[in-house]
Design an enzyme around this catalytic site. Sequence first.
Site, PDB file in Angstrom:
ATOM      1  CB  CYS A   1     -10.016  23.411  14.500  1.00 45.32           C
ATOM      2  SG  CYS A   1     -11.260  22.139  14.299  1.00 45.32           S
TER       3      CYS A   1
ATOM      4  CD  GLU B   1      -5.618  27.402  15.877  1.00 50.28           C
ATOM      5  OE1 GLU B   1      -4.586  27.136  15.243  1.00 50.28           O
ATOM      6  OE2 GLU B   1      -6.686  26.782  15.733  1.00 50.28           O
TER       7      GLU B   1
ATOM      8  CB  VAL C   1       1.853  22.212   8.843  1.00 55.63           C
ATOM      9  CG1 VAL C   1       2.129  20.925   8.080  1.00 55.63           C
ATOM     10  CG2 VAL C   1       2.854  22.360   9.985  1.00 55.63           C
ATOM     11  N   GLY C   2      -0.241  23.598   6.786  1.00 52.19           N
ATOM     12  CA  GLY C   2      -1.162  23.445   5.652  1.00 52.19           C
ATOM     13  C   GLY C   2      -0.693  24.212   4.428  1.00 52.19           C
TER      14      GLY C   2
ATOM     15  CE  LYS D   1       2.702  12.639  10.189  1.00 50.74           C
ATOM     16  NZ  LYS D   1       2.548  12.556  11.647  1.00 50.74           N
TER      17      LYS D   1
ATOM     18  CD  GLU E   1     -11.547  21.157   6.312  1.00 48.07           C
ATOM     19  OE1 GLU E   1     -11.798  22.148   7.026  1.00 48.07           O
ATOM     20  OE2 GLU E   1     -12.128  20.932   5.245  1.00 48.07           O
TER      21      GLU E   1
HETATM   22  P1  NAD Z   1       0.297  20.539  12.931  1.00 46.17           P
HETATM   23  O1  NAD Z   1       0.066  21.345  11.701  1.00 46.17           O
HETATM   24  O2  NAD Z   1       1.499  20.807  13.732  1.00 46.17           O
HETATM   25  O3  NAD Z   1       0.369  18.986  12.545  1.00 46.17           O
HETATM   26  C1  NAD Z   1      -0.678  18.350  11.848  1.00 46.17           C
HETATM   27  C2  NAD Z   1      -0.120  17.117  11.158  1.00 46.17           C
HETATM   28  O4  NAD Z   1       0.793  17.529  10.143  1.00 46.17           O
HETATM   29  C3  NAD Z   1       0.663  16.177  12.075  1.00 46.17           C
HETATM   30  O5  NAD Z   1       0.377  14.848  11.734  1.00 46.17           O
HETATM   31  C4  NAD Z   1       2.109  16.521  11.748  1.00 46.17           C
HETATM   32  O6  NAD Z   1       3.007  15.475  11.988  1.00 46.17           O
HETATM   33  C5  NAD Z   1       2.012  16.815  10.261  1.00 46.17           C
HETATM   34  N1  NAD Z   1       3.101  17.640   9.709  1.00 46.17           N
HETATM   35  C6  NAD Z   1       3.859  18.555  10.347  1.00 46.17           C
HETATM   36  N2  NAD Z   1       4.753  19.087   9.494  1.00 46.17           N
HETATM   37  C7  NAD Z   1       4.550  18.509   8.285  1.00 46.17           C
HETATM   38  C8  NAD Z   1       5.132  18.643   7.005  1.00 46.17           C
HETATM   39  N3  NAD Z   1       6.135  19.488   6.777  1.00 46.17           N
HETATM   40  N4  NAD Z   1       4.649  17.898   5.990  1.00 46.17           N
HETATM   41  C9  NAD Z   1       3.627  17.051   6.184  1.00 46.17           C
HETATM   42  N5  NAD Z   1       3.027  16.861   7.377  1.00 46.17           N
HETATM   43  C10 NAD Z   1       3.475  17.589   8.419  1.00 46.17           C
HETATM   44  O7  NAD Z   1      -1.039  20.661  13.788  1.00 46.17           O
HETATM   45  P2  NAD Z   1      -1.382  20.000  15.211  1.00 46.17           P
HETATM   46  O8  NAD Z   1      -0.610  20.725  16.253  1.00 46.17           O
HETATM   47  O9  NAD Z   1      -1.283  18.523  15.142  1.00 46.17           O
HETATM   48  O10 NAD Z   1      -2.938  20.344  15.337  1.00 46.17           O
HETATM   49  C11 NAD Z   1      -3.402  21.571  15.745  1.00 46.17           C
HETATM   50  C12 NAD Z   1      -3.854  22.418  14.574  1.00 46.17           C
HETATM   51  O11 NAD Z   1      -4.823  21.690  13.813  1.00 46.17           O
HETATM   52  C13 NAD Z   1      -4.553  23.686  15.003  1.00 46.17           C
HETATM   53  O12 NAD Z   1      -4.136  24.757  14.189  1.00 46.17           O
HETATM   54  C14 NAD Z   1      -6.029  23.368  14.761  1.00 46.17           C
HETATM   55  O13 NAD Z   1      -6.849  24.497  14.570  1.00 46.17           O
HETATM   56  C15 NAD Z   1      -5.946  22.510  13.561  1.00 46.17           C
HETATM   57  N6  NAD Z   1      -7.147  21.690  13.401  1.00 46.17           N
HETATM   58  C16 NAD Z   1      -8.018  21.997  12.398  1.00 46.17           C
HETATM   59  C17 NAD Z   1      -9.179  21.264  12.246  1.00 46.17           C
HETATM   60  C18 NAD Z   1     -10.157  21.573  11.131  1.00 46.17           C
HETATM   61  O14 NAD Z   1     -10.918  20.685  10.764  1.00 46.17           O
HETATM   62  N7  NAD Z   1     -10.171  22.774  10.581  1.00 46.17           N
HETATM   63  C19 NAD Z   1      -9.463  20.216  13.131  1.00 46.17           C
HETATM   64  C20 NAD Z   1      -8.548  19.943  14.153  1.00 46.17           C
HETATM   65  C21 NAD Z   1      -7.388  20.680  14.273  1.00 46.17           C
END
Ligand code: NAD
Length: 497
Positions: free
Chosen positions: A285, A386, A233-234, A176, A251
């Site tokens: 990130c 962040e 979310v993680g 997804k 991640e």
């Molecule tokens: P986000 O956590 O809002 O969303 C990430 C993904 O999770 C999206 O596909 C979203 O639809 C999905 N999601 C949201 N709620 C969910 C739920 N309840 N259950 C399952 N999936 C769900 O993050 P974002 O805004 O898309 O990305 C930015 C974040 O990602 C920043 O915090 C950034 O640091 C991080 N990031 C980390 C890395 C890494 O490798 N460490 C790389 C890129 C981005």
Amino acid sequence: MPAKIYKNLIGGEWVESRTGQTYENLNPADTRDVIGIFQRSDKSDVDEAVSAARKAYEKWRLVPAPRRGEIIYRAAQILEERKEEYARLMTREMGKVLKETRGDVQEAIDTAYYMAGEGRRQFGATVPSELPNKFAMAIRMPLGVCGMITPWNFPMAIPSWKLLPALVCGNACVIKPAEDTPLSTYNLVQALTDAGLPSGVVNIVTGFGPEAGAPIVEHQGVNAISFTGSSEVGRIVGEVAARNFKSCSLEMGGKNAIIVLDDANLDLALDGVLWGAFGTTGQRCTATSRVIVQKGAYRQFSDRLVYRVSRLKVGNGLDETVEVGPQINEQQVATTEKYVQIGGHEGAKLEAGGKALNKPEYSYGWFFEPTVFTEVDPRMKIAQEEIFGPVVSVIPCDNFEKAIEISNNVPYGLSSAIYTRDVNRAFRAMRDINAGITYINAPTIGAEVHLPFGGTKATGNGHREGGLGAIDFYTQWKSIYVDYSDKLQRAQIDTGE
Ligand code: NAD
């Protein structure tokens, strides 16, 4: 021309969501430009995708790994041919400037070539047995169906870090992509399909996190979850996966710092901070969000940084002269605005930028001025949380030891950097900075795909993407004992004593 409708990919068929609902994918530099209409999926679509993946898995796991690698190799060649086309589409859907979206596609190409080679490696171990006439080995087995949830900032590179190692190891996948950037995932999967990937081995379900992402994490037919996104979310994803005994790679966020010592080459450090903080409009990130500058260099460095930042050209990333593209969406601009206000209230000195851009040429996109705060105290929110926007905080500090302490004293531990000509200090920094990545005389961004990628503390849960770390995640060990003695031999008991 009406926008193209993109469907989910399930079992090799392009199908509409059972919800009957769709959403628009808009260009963040010009929201009048609709990239496409995508399916707004839910649990019922995920159920179908997982069933298709389970079915395909039973055949795919039996395809010899070198053959799986060859399909990935062909996909790499196809991506090379389509690099410019896919990069342009990515700039339209995600906003970052063309040279960076070319880099994003290149990252998928590099990952594909690397993982194609893993088709002929995936090394296990053969070890001596403690008993005579007995053979012992450990081999790597696929996990089954892997669920993948990805963010919008590296819309092809991050899906490639997940899909390609999973596939070469014999897993089937349900992905997804982020709601803001699904097209780049389609393009990656299209290259795999055109390279000969069998139907159902990769399935795409588009939509929003709680509706289409959560059911993947909860699904009993999914054996492993790989998530990249926010720590917020993680945490939810990790908890649900743990309750269901799934392997789970998380991640997440970062609050990365560059340390600039008095003896640094300041010209080099300045170029590094500009690239690290404002590349991808600060939405990486690994973005440089803090610059910790030793007091001897502090004033000169800050002044020069402010001068350079206020001259950065902001605009549509398709214009090759533009250096900083838009933010991804309205909420992300609102978050940046909120942190700029917080920084002001906390007493940091705003020396460049600080506002959303509202001149006519910016009126249809999500543009924000590249922003510099100086005189930042390391305990301030802008130095701890962040932001994920074009904002950098400059923090003065007394000495090397203090700089390391400040660098470490945040909830995250993804990337880090130090500029110094002192080799002893460089090595101490490599040892003492608590982060998954440390650069010496280079900015916090710029990972290469064959090295482990990931972080400590709230950035990750101990897994790594890239290179061998990914092979470790997408396989599980099986130990095999072959007894050719023709008699019962008991380990630990028939010791020959
Ligand atoms: P986000 O956590 O809002 O969303 C990430 C993904 O999770 C999206 O596909 C979203 O639809 C999905 N999601 C949201 N709620 C969910 C739920 N309840 N259950 C399952 N999936 C769900 O993050 P974002 O805004 O898309 O990305 C930015 C974040 O990602 C920043 O915090 C950034 O640091 C991080 N990031 C980390 C890395 C890494 O490798 N460490 C790389 C890129 C981005």
